[in-house]
Each structure stands twice: as C-alpha cells, then as structure tokens.
Design a protein around this motif. Structure first.
Motif, mmCIF file in Angstrom:
data_model
loop_
_atom_site.group_PDB
_atom_site.id
_atom_site.type_symbol
_atom_site.label_atom_id
_atom_site.label_comp_id
_atom_site.label_asym_id
_atom_site.label_seq_id
_atom_site.Cartn_x
_atom_site.Cartn_y
_atom_site.Cartn_z
ATOM 1 N N SER A 96 -13.727 -11.555 15.106
ATOM 2 C CA SER A 96 -12.512 -11.746 15.907
ATOM 3 C C SER A 96 -11.782 -10.415 16.006
ATOM 4 C CB SER A 96 -11.607 -12.789 15.240
ATOM 5 O OG SER A 96 -10.298 -12.744 15.756
ATOM 6 N N HIS A 117 -8.841 -10.098 15.502
ATOM 7 C CA HIS A 117 -7.865 -10.088 14.409
ATOM 8 C C HIS A 117 -8.318 -9.187 13.266
ATOM 9 C CE1 HIS A 117 -5.404 -13.757 15.592
ATOM 10 N NE2 HIS A 117 -6.405 -13.769 16.457
ATOM 11 N N PRO A 148 -9.085 -24.215 16.352
ATOM 12 C CA PRO A 148 -9.300 -23.510 15.079
ATOM 13 C C PRO A 148 -8.501 -24.081 13.918
ATOM 14 C CG PRO A 148 -9.141 -21.941 16.873
ATOM 15 C CD PRO A 148 -8.802 -23.287 17.465
ATOM 16 N N TRP A 184 -7.108 -13.154 10.298
ATOM 17 C CA TRP A 184 -8.086 -14.214 10.547
ATOM 18 C C TRP A 184 -7.564 -15.159 11.623
ATOM 19 C CZ3 TRP A 184 -12.724 -15.246 7.673
ATOM 20 C CH2 TRP A 184 -13.000 -14.288 6.691
ATOM 21 N N GLU A 185 -8.449 -15.547 12.506
ATOM 22 C CA GLU A 185 -8.090 -16.555 13.507
ATOM 23 C C GLU A 185 -8.203 -17.957 12.926
ATOM 24 O OE1 GLU A 185 -9.447 -18.055 17.999
ATOM 25 O OE2 GLU A 185 -10.503 -16.404 17.006
ATOM 26 N N THR A 186 -9.229 -18.189 12.105
ATOM 27 C CA THR A 186 -9.484 -19.513 11.534
ATOM 28 C C THR A 186 -9.030 -19.515 10.084
ATOM 29 O OG1 THR A 186 -11.447 -19.636 12.946
ATOM 30 C CG2 THR A 186 -11.235 -21.308 11.226
#
Length: 275
Positions: free
Chosen positions: A12, A14, A46, A117-119
């Motif tokens: 990502s 991110h 997510p 982090w996206e998730t």
C-alpha cells in the motif's frame, strides 16, 4: 549490536513513510535491511478484514506484488545500506499467520503504526504473530520516524521470562552510557514485591553493561498501568519504551485486555516488544 533488520509492510502507498524511516535506521546502524511486502487479497471493506476478502487469481496478485517490489526497490536504490525487497502474498488471514516468519532471519523486526497500514486488522494480527512466534524482538515506530540513537529509554518491568528477554534486547539497542529507567507500576499491595526486588538486579545488570540505570516505582489511581507507564515514558522524553510482551496468554489479553494490546493499539513513541 543490530546488523540485520526486517521491515514488514503492507502492499500500500501507506507504507512509504515507514520504509523511509527504516532505511534511515539501517544506514545509521550500517545494517542490512530486508523489506517484506504483504500483498493480501482485495477487501471490499478493509475495516471488516478478514471477512470481506474477494477472490482474485494468483497471477493477478503476483503482478501486483511484483509491481510494488519494483517500485520499492527503485525508491531505495540510492541508499548506502544493503537492502533487499521480498514479497509475501495470500489471503489476509494466512498473511497474518505468516508475516515475519516466512524465511528472513533478523536481529530486529520493525513495523509501523496505524497510519502506515491500510488494513488495521492485518497490522494487529501480524504484529501479534511476530511477537508470539518469530523469536525476534519487534520494534513499532511511532509516526513513521526512524528510531534515533537510544540515549534515554524506559523499561517497563514485571518479573517474567518475557521481561528478562526485553532487558537484553534493550541493551542491544541502547547507546553506551544511555540512561535507562527500570519502571515498576503499582503499589506494594499489588503482589509485586518480587518484581520490585528483581528490578534492583536488573539495574545492577544494566550498570555492568555500561548503562546509567535507575529504578522507578510509579502509580496513578486515575490511569491504567498501561497509561501510567506510557505517560511516564512521554514525560521523560524517552527515545524508546521496552516491555516483555504477552506475559499473560494472548487469549486472555484479547478477552480482558492487557498492557501489550493496549500499547499496540495506539503507538505514541517507539515501542520495543520482546518475548
């Protein structure tokens, strides 16, 4: 002495700030940096991972992984550190079980905080997996800033095998002559007399290692143990907070909460977790 660093990131955008921070660390320590890129199956939502995974052919995920590895490799090409970029792809559940354990051996595993982090589910599960099974200390960086030379550290102490491991991991990161506050949280009624006594032995050990160690006993009726320890570290302007992680079982921490999970949920300063 840290000479081999493993950075675990999500596939990502991110991840870009934490990659730059890890590269800076590797350059300062003249360490080799391995970047492990986690590519998960796409998620519809997510925030609901891993329950909303969509099916994607493996060849498509492989292309996405290869593109990210190529992009990261290009972005770090000018570094003076030795850097390699590896990929790991799977569904989110399997990735969380494999993160940081798929092959690379390191002195230190590094991850970023929430913003990197996206998730978030994958971040939490991956960090817990690394702590519980990698056999390597985990450093969580706050705000995607590189860990500075550790001249002032706080060790949260409650006598346990995990905390004793944290003593040695902290000593490997601290600069010669660094100040280390060995902190016990609670009151004499908390059945912590053994921890208080062993904290004196920790101080003696760290002094023999060339560090300026001192013991502190703190308490706050208004704050939890986690908040009290973290507030002390922030007030001391500590470069690093180190603890022995998951002194209780992870299931107990999931059900009832605990210091480790509380600190992992929102990282406010560099956090070293040992087990």
């Amino acid at each position: 002495m840290i000479k081999d660093i493993l950075l675990v990131v999500e596939n990502s955008a991110h991840a870009n700030p934490i990659i730059r921070a890890a590269v800076t660390m590797a350059e300062r320590m003249t360490a080799t940096l391995t970047i492990e890129v986690l590519t998960a199956s796409p998620l519809l939502i997510p925030a609901l991972a891993p329950m909303t995974t969509m099916y994607v052919p493996d060849w498509s995920m492989a292309e996405d992984e290869a593109d990210q590895i190529k992009a990261i490799s290009a972005s770090v090409a000018g570094s003076s550190a030795v850097i390699r970029v590896l990929g790991l792809r799977d569904d989110a559940m399997s990735l969380a079980r494999r993160a940081g354990r798929a092959g690379p051996i390191a002195d230190l595993v590094v991850m970023g905080g929430e913003a990197d982090w996206e998730t978030q589910w994958l971040r939490r599960r991956a960090s817990e997996t690394i702590i519980m099974g990698a056999g390597t200390p985990l450093l969580i960086l706050a705000g995607a800033h590189a860990l500075p030379p550790v001249l002032n550290a706080v060790l949260g102490w409650k006598d346990s095998p995990e905390a004793r491991r944290a003593v040695h991991d902290l000593a490997a990161l601290a600069e010669p002559g660094a100040k280390v506050s060995v902190v016990t949280v609670g009151t004499a009624a908390d059945d912590d007399r053994a921890s208080d006594e062993s904290a004196d032995e920790v101080v003696r050990h760290l002094i023999r290692r060339g560090l300026l160690a001192e013991r502190k006993s703190i308490t706050s009726p208004e704050l939890s143990d986690t908040e009290t320890l973290e507030a002390f570290a922030l007030e001391e302007a500590a470069d690093l907070l180190a603890i022995g992680a998951f002194g209780h079982s992870r299931l107990r921490e999931v059900m009832f909460g605990g210091v480790t999970r509380s600190l992992l949920d929102k990282v406010r300063l560099p956090l070293l977790l040992s087990r």
